[in-house]
Scaffold this active site. Structure first.
Site, PDB file in Angstrom:
ATOM      1  N   GLU A   1      90.672   4.345  28.927  1.00 48.25           N
ATOM      2  CA  GLU A   1      89.638   4.170  29.972  1.00 48.25           C
ATOM      3  C   GLU A   1      90.511   3.179  31.196  1.00 48.25           C
ATOM      4  OE1 GLU A   1      85.986   3.737  32.431  1.00 48.25           O
ATOM      5  OE2 GLU A   1      87.539   5.207  31.647  1.00 48.25           O
TER       6      GLU A   1
ATOM      7  N   ASP B   1      87.241   6.608  25.833  1.00 48.59           N
ATOM      8  CA  ASP B   1      87.542   5.277  26.226  1.00 48.59           C
ATOM      9  C   ASP B   1      88.777   4.739  25.547  1.00 48.59           C
ATOM     10  OD1 ASP B   1      85.734   5.299  28.304  1.00 48.59           O
ATOM     11  OD2 ASP B   1      83.937   4.887  26.777  1.00 48.59           O
TER      12      ASP B   1
END
Length: 252
Positions: A80, A108
């Site tokens: 992310e 992420d």
């Protein structure tokens, strides 16, 4: 809300959020609630990763001192916050190296200890509903999901919360801090309700000042994952003092 975001979050997190929004053709000055949400999500991802390493035996350990150790490697790979092209490059590299299946959507984090991708969620809504939405979108049992709420709740795949209780408590305390600072400025209702946000935007309401005695500036010391803020939730005494200051906030 924009002023709050720039004051509450570390400048590097703000810059990453701005780049992310602009990559999708969104304007942080207009979609300020999304701006705040992205900054919050980024910070939670970095906090999730901070201080967690794998030693030479492959065991997960927590190191907060910053003492360099060549035998340690970061437990989590942060995906992310990268532009999409670079993020997919990192994902492909991980898949080629570890043999794990490539996810359909960008996750992420990657957890080198558990050998799995992780999807982090931060929700203003009912946590069970948000979790199901994430699970239905991902449609993969191999991507681990961990959701945090601003009310202190959390939900994870198979109730596997990955991190130790103290590390998760730091994240919850930070979310509590963000919620209370928004509330003290009259921003929380619009952050939760899009309808309220539109109403406030039409009236061009200005943000209220911060609650008296409430810390709104952040220090810019380096953390393991990013040059991010020194977590004020790290010390239990400071956390207790912070909570006490919230209770003393004057309603304007």
């Amino acid at each position: 809300m924009e002023d709050f975001v720039r004051q509450c979050f570390n400048p590097m997190i703000v810059e990453l959020a701005e780049k992310t929004m602009k990559e999708y053709g969104e304007d942080p000055k207009i979609e300020t609630n999304k701006f705040a949400a992205i900054c919050t999500h980024l910070e939670v991802c970095f906090m999730y990763s901070d201080f967690h390493f794998i030693d030479e035996r492959g065991e997960s350990i927590i190191v907060e001192s910053g003492d360099p150790n060549a035998l340690l490697k970061h437990r989590f790979e942060i995906i992310e916050g990268r532009d999409r092209a670079m993020a997919w490059t990192v994902v492909n590299s991980i898949c080629n190296t570890t043999g794990v299946d490539k996810p359909k959507f960008l996750p992420d984090l990657y957890d080198y200890k558990e050998n799995r991708f992780t999807e982090i969620g931060v929700t203003r809504r009912e946590i069970h509903i948000y979790y199901l939405e994430k699970a239905n979108k991902i449609k993969s049992e191999k991507t681990h999901i961990h959701i945090f709420s601003f009310t202190g709740e959390e939900m994870a795949t198979k109730a596997d919360y990955t991190l130790d209780e103290e590390s998760r408590a730091r994240i919850k305390t930070r979310l509590f801090t963000i919620r209370q600072e928004m509330a003290s400025r009259g921003l929380w209702d619009s952050f939760v309700s899009p309808r309220e946000a539109k109403r406030q935007l039409k009236k061009d309401l200005k943000s209220q000042g911060p609650c008296v005695g409430l810390p709104t500036k952040v220090s810019h010391l380096t953390s393991p994952a990013l040059k991010t803020l020194e977590p004020m939730w790290m010390d239990s005494n400071r956390t207790a003092a912070l909570r006490a200051s919230f209770l003393k906030c004057r309603k304007k």
